[in-house]
Design an enzyme around this catalytic site. Structure first.
Site, PDB file in Angstrom:
ATOM      1  N   LYS A  45       2.560   4.782 -12.087  1.00 51.74           N
ATOM      2  CA  LYS A  45       1.167   4.337 -12.137  1.00 51.74           C
ATOM      3  C   LYS A  45       0.276   5.471 -12.625  1.00 51.74           C
ATOM      4  O   LYS A  45       0.204   6.531 -12.009  1.00 51.74           O
ATOM      5  CB  LYS A  45       0.716   3.852 -10.765  1.00 51.74           C
TER       6      LYS A  45
ATOM      7  N   LYS B  21       0.853  -1.187   0.000  1.00 49.21           N
ATOM      8  CA  LYS B  21       0.000   0.000   0.000  1.00 49.21           C
ATOM      9  C   LYS B  21       0.891   1.240   0.000  1.00 49.21           C
ATOM     10  O   LYS B  21       1.976   1.262   0.601  1.00 49.21           O
ATOM     11  CB  LYS B  21      -0.906  -0.001   1.226  1.00 49.21           C
TER      12      LYS B  21
ATOM     13  N   CYS C  79      -3.746   8.362  -7.605  1.00 49.27           N
ATOM     14  CA  CYS C  79      -4.813   8.244  -6.612  1.00 49.27           C
ATOM     15  C   CYS C  79      -5.861   9.325  -6.897  1.00 49.27           C
ATOM     16  O   CYS C  79      -5.535  10.510  -6.920  1.00 49.27           O
ATOM     17  CB  CYS C  79      -4.254   8.414  -5.205  1.00 49.27           C
TER      18      CYS C  79
END
Length: 415
Positions: free
Chosen positions: A218, A82, A180
């Protein structure tokens, strides 16, 4: 949702920084089959050897030592922890923080889950605690791949400190969370960076001048053209791209209470959408990135695909588009860590059906079959023209001949 327009930096075409010792760039290469007659699932990506292409995606399934250890014990090819940052004290989660979308429009609790939303933030555990657990995992599983996911504020010194400390824990690679969709955008974290090419280029430069292990950037799908930030990240020195992160969403409104879901003290906030319903969107984004890599980075970059993977066939689709590895996060949350066995079995079944012996036998095999709509129109015109040009059998009784009578008869038989 409203798409964001990227600002391209004038220096976006600059050459990537010089490679640092230890950085491994090689894309997947074939590894010898481990068992006679059995399709080999092993892959090597950026120098990282994995027994299979299935990787735990960053999120709750990689939130602490206990669950990451479970993932390795169950047989996952790798684990991405995480996301961590220097100051976990800024991270305060709420609950409930998940919401589900079921296939039945009436919301039956027995109906299959096709969509999942979360408003969960990055790790709320102290960085030092997470780093100690990384060290313990690498001590116990020295031959398994552990990847640290990191995200920091718009501060070069902070990024460099975070990279140094996470690398010292022994991780094999870094995944940079530029994607995110919720939480702390005001601090230029997550998607706030991934949606702004100029900012992304600057931060990627900081990261790649410091990192000594492979870097995967990402990417967010909450953007008009995912190839633009992907190109910037790769030109800035990243060894690979991971995509997609979750899609910004509002899961729904409770028509009895008139409040949005997930509901926290009567209120909610948009969050990240995942699970099976996002798989077609993820396929399209991965296809675009795979074409970018093939066309503009002939020396090779890696691609880790994410989005709605619950079966081996889901994974096969990503690999056919050019993915080296396939990440699973929500799937583990719904089905447990043992899912990897099902994924491996089903992927091998697919490989047997086509006589593939390794992942490299079919990686990217479907990518050449994507084209433009204009080209599709032209291809169909040509195909129709050719079909009309081929006459099946005789067109009239006058065409029968004595010498070719048998062949002429056969030419008009349907099977």
């Amino acid at each position: 949702m409203e798409s964001l327009t990227l600002r391209a930096s004038p220096s976006s075409t600059a050459s990537p920084p010089l490679r640092l010792p230890g950085r491994r760039r090689a894309a997947s290469v074939r590894v010898s089959a481990s068992g006679a007659g059995e399709p080999d699932l092993s892959v090597t990506v950026n120098g990282l050897k994995m027994p299979n292409p299935f990787v735990i995606g960053s999120g709750p399934p990689g939130t602490n030592y206990t669950v990451m250890k479970r993932a390795f014990d169950e047989g996952w090819g790798g684990v991405i922890a995480k996301t961590v940052s220097l100051d976990a004290g800024k991270v305060i989660n709420v609950t409930p923080r998940y919401a589900r979308l079921r296939a039945d429009p009436n919301g039956s609790t027995k109906s299959p889950i096709i969509g999942w939303q979360n408003i969960e933030l990055i790790s709320d555990r102290p960085l030092e605690t997470m780093l100690n657990e990384f060290k313990q995992l690498k001590k116990e599983y020295p031959d398994r791949i552990l990847i640290g996911s990191i995200m920091e504020e718009y501060n070069k010194a902070a990024w460099h400190e975070l990279i140094e400390r996470v690398e010292e824990s022994g991780v094999d690679a870094l995944e940079i969370n530029f994607s995110c969709p919720h939480g702390m955008p005001e601090r230029k974290m997550g998607a706030a960076v991934g949606q702004d090419c100029a900012l992304l280029e600057e931060v990627s430069g900081w990261i790649n001048e410091k990192a000594t292990v492979p870097v995967w950037s990402k990417m967010t799908p909450n953007i008009t053209d995912i190839t633009q930030p992907s190109r910037i990240a790769l030109k800035s020195g990243s060894e690979g791209i991971a995509a997609i992160n979750t899609i910004m969403s509002v899961m729904g409104i409770d028509l009895k209470t008139l409040r949005p879901e997930p509901c926290v003290e009567g209120y909610s906030t948009p969050g990240g959408y995942s699970a099976r319903a996002v798989h077609p969107i993820a396929l399209a984004k991965v296809m675009q990135i795979a074409r970018l890599i093939k066309e503009e980075f002939p020396e090779g970059r890696s691609l880790s695909a994410i989005g709605g993977v619950e079966t081996g066939n889901d994974a096969a689709e990503f690999i056919l588009l050019g993915a080296d590895t396939v990440q699973v996060c929500t799937g583990v949350m719904m089905h447990g860590y043992g899912l990897v066995k099902k994924l491996c079995t089903e992927l091998q079944d697919f490989m047997r059906m086509h006589d593939f012996t390794s992942i490299e036998d079919f990686r990217g095999a479907s990518l050449p079959y994507f084209t433009t709509h204009t080209d599709l129109v032209q291809r169909q015109k040509e195909a129709i023209k050719q079909r009309k040009a081929i006459r099946m059998g005789l067109q009239s009784d006058k065409d029968w001949t004595g010498d070719g009578f048998v062949k002429e008869t056969e030419s008009m038989v349907s099977n």
